[in-house]
Design a protein around this motif. Sequence first.
Motif, PDB file in Angstrom:
ATOM      1  N   ASN A 165      46.112 -28.919  -6.960  1.00  0.00           N
ATOM      2  CA  ASN A 165      44.257 -27.949  -7.129  1.00  0.00           C
ATOM      3  C   ASN A 165      45.469 -27.315  -5.503  1.00  0.00           C
ATOM      4  OD1 ASN A 165      42.436 -25.923  -6.782  1.00  0.00           O
ATOM      5  ND2 ASN A 165      41.790 -27.100  -4.281  1.00  0.00           N
ATOM      6  N   ASN A 166      45.504 -26.354  -5.067  1.00  0.00           N
ATOM      7  CA  ASN A 166      45.997 -25.423  -4.003  1.00  0.00           C
ATOM      8  C   ASN A 166      44.899 -24.985  -3.225  1.00  0.00           C
ATOM      9  OD1 ASN A 166      47.771 -23.920  -2.144  1.00  0.00           O
ATOM     10  ND2 ASN A 166      47.794 -22.006  -3.421  1.00  0.00           N
ATOM     11  N   SER A 167      45.209 -25.835  -2.096  1.00  0.00           N
ATOM     12  CA  SER A 167      44.056 -25.937  -0.428  1.00  0.00           C
ATOM     13  C   SER A 167      44.421 -25.329   0.144  1.00  0.00           C
ATOM     14  CB  SER A 167      43.633 -27.289  -0.637  1.00  0.00           C
ATOM     15  OG  SER A 167      45.316 -28.137  -0.682  1.00  0.00           O
ATOM     16  N   ASP A 168      46.375 -24.373   0.179  1.00  0.00           N
ATOM     17  CA  ASP A 168      46.825 -23.702   0.841  1.00  0.00           C
ATOM     18  C   ASP A 168      46.798 -22.132   0.939  1.00  0.00           C
ATOM     19  OD1 ASP A 168      47.987 -26.164   1.999  1.00  0.00           O
ATOM     20  OD2 ASP A 168      49.140 -26.423   1.309  1.00  0.00           O
ATOM     21  N   VAL A 169      45.896 -22.037   0.725  1.00  0.00           N
ATOM     22  CA  VAL A 169      45.408 -20.433   0.379  1.00  0.00           C
ATOM     23  C   VAL A 169      45.728 -19.889   1.981  1.00  0.00           C
ATOM     24  CG1 VAL A 169      44.098 -19.103  -0.545  1.00  0.00           C
ATOM     25  CG2 VAL A 169      44.679 -21.012  -2.396  1.00  0.00           C
ATOM     26  N   ASP A 170      45.809 -18.127   1.819  1.00  0.00           N
ATOM     27  CA  ASP A 170      46.295 -17.676   3.097  1.00  0.00           C
ATOM     28  C   ASP A 170      44.943 -16.339   2.765  1.00  0.00           C
ATOM     29  OD1 ASP A 170      47.847 -16.586   1.512  1.00  0.00           O
ATOM     30  OD2 ASP A 170      49.671 -16.583   3.223  1.00  0.00           O
ATOM     31  N   CYS A 171      44.545 -16.278   3.830  1.00  0.00           N
ATOM     32  CA  CYS A 171      43.758 -14.895   2.850  1.00  0.00           C
ATOM     33  C   CYS A 171      44.219 -13.763   2.896  1.00  0.00           C
ATOM     34  CB  CYS A 171      43.560 -13.790   5.136  1.00  0.00           C
ATOM     35  SG  CYS A 171      42.496 -15.478   5.489  1.00  0.00           S
ATOM     36  N   ALA A 172      45.894 -13.686   2.834  1.00  0.00           N
ATOM     37  CA  ALA A 172      46.811 -12.635   1.667  1.00  0.00           C
ATOM     38  C   ALA A 172      46.476 -12.957   0.624  1.00  0.00           C
ATOM     39  CB  ALA A 172      47.664 -12.051   2.853  1.00  0.00           C
ATOM     40  N   SER A 173      47.160 -14.239  -0.063  1.00  0.00           N
ATOM     41  CA  SER A 173      47.002 -14.199  -0.910  1.00  0.00           C
ATOM     42  C   SER A 173      45.377 -14.861  -1.629  1.00  0.00           C
ATOM     43  CB  SER A 173      47.199 -16.094  -0.982  1.00  0.00           C
ATOM     44  OG  SER A 173      48.372 -16.072  -1.027  1.00  0.00           O
ATOM     45  N   ALA A 174      44.564 -14.776  -1.288  1.00  0.00           N
ATOM     46  CA  ALA A 174      42.982 -15.003  -1.577  1.00  0.00           C
ATOM     47  C   ALA A 174      42.226 -13.305  -1.444  1.00  0.00           C
ATOM     48  CB  ALA A 174      41.947 -15.877  -0.438  1.00  0.00           C
ATOM     49  N   HIS A 175      43.494 -12.871  -0.969  1.00  0.00           N
ATOM     50  CA  HIS A 175      42.978 -11.484  -1.588  1.00  0.00           C
ATOM     51  C   HIS A 175      42.839 -10.784  -2.495  1.00  0.00           C
ATOM     52  CE1 HIS A 175      42.293  -7.187  -1.140  1.00  0.00           C
ATOM     53  NE2 HIS A 175      41.617  -7.327  -0.610  1.00  0.00           N
ATOM     54  N   ARG A 176      44.849 -11.301  -3.056  1.00  0.00           N
ATOM     55  CA  ARG A 176      45.344 -10.421  -4.501  1.00  0.00           C
ATOM     56  C   ARG A 176      44.534 -12.016  -5.380  1.00  0.00           C
ATOM     57  NH1 ARG A 176      50.008 -11.452  -0.771  1.00  0.00           N
ATOM     58  NH2 ARG A 176      50.088 -13.193  -1.891  1.00  0.00           N
ATOM     59  N   ILE A 177      44.102 -13.048  -5.300  1.00  0.00           N
ATOM     60  CA  ILE A 177      43.522 -13.354  -5.826  1.00  0.00           C
ATOM     61  C   ILE A 177      42.474 -12.751  -6.820  1.00  0.00           C
ATOM     62  CG2 ILE A 177      42.839 -15.986  -7.477  1.00  0.00           C
ATOM     63  CD1 ILE A 177      44.550 -16.754  -5.062  1.00  0.00           C
ATOM     64  N   VAL A 178      41.230 -12.944  -5.658  1.00  0.00           N
ATOM     65  CA  VAL A 178      39.937 -12.275  -5.872  1.00  0.00           C
ATOM     66  C   VAL A 178      39.980 -10.446  -6.274  1.00  0.00           C
ATOM     67  CG1 VAL A 178      37.952 -11.696  -4.914  1.00  0.00           C
ATOM     68  CG2 VAL A 178      39.068 -13.977  -3.535  1.00  0.00           C
TER      69      VAL A 178
END
Length: 313
Positions: A165-178
């Motif tokens: 599991n990727n627990s190194d998600v920054d805000c920018a990456s999270a925004h793209r995924i969501v």
Amino acid sequence: MDSATVAHFEASRHRLASLAYRLLGSAADAEDTVQDAFLRWQATDRGYVRVPEAWLTKVVTNLALDRLRSAQARRERAVGAWMPEPLLDGDPMLGPADTIEQRESVTLAVLTLMERLSPVERAVYVLREAFSYSHAEIADILGITESASQQHAHRARRRITVDGNNSDVDCASAHRIVEAFVAAASSGRTERLVTLLTDDATGISDSAGLGLGARLIHYANPEQIARAVRIGLEPSPAKRNLVGGSPSIHAVVVNGCPAMLVALDARVLGVTILEIRDNKIAGVRGIATPHRLARLTEEWRRQEHAAPLIASW
């Protein structure tokens, strides 16, 4: 109690709360545990406390273990209605995040897996992996031998496998995924959403608003997840009447994972946490029960927000 003694405890409060949260999986129970520790700190003869940090850690750990062992906690966790309480990125209760082990120990996936452990195994795992205590220190905290601590740690690691599991998600990456998740779910085409999921993706929801009581709903494959998410994100007058308006949808980070947050004014209505593996979504956790979102809502009100993905759903 003099101000210096209170100040000493307050300086440790966030660390103690993050310890209790990892042990209990509940922010509300963690806050109660830390408050109980404060009362003991207030009542004790501190002349006999050689190392206050160690004393407080021992008290909080054992108070949390008492909660885990209580009959009420065993009933709540046994009936299949228990889920970890989510925390918004930036919440001090998330605690240390310098190492992979520290970040993983606070993900909802690991907090759920820790339910497989005995209370002592859970305490050893948290103290060792998240707070880097030596086995000698853990033995003193828990009143066990050093070799027993090592054995508990070995068993705990064997039972807890995060599976990349990727627990190194920054805000920018999270925004793209969501953003991709919301776009696919809003398209009305389940096959588009299925392509974002791993072949073995699973989902779980606390069923809030579905008239099913406290029962958890499990989704066993990508197709079931896609259908449930598509239906859940399909707007309707009835849904807007139910929540009291037209909420906004945001991309956030919750417990180290990208998440879709639905809010109406300053009230969080629900979060959907996405667990990432190999650049795909391997797990989807939907939480909408108000008491599980109380702490997250408080933090949401304190923080500045980026522009929503959908301003009015």
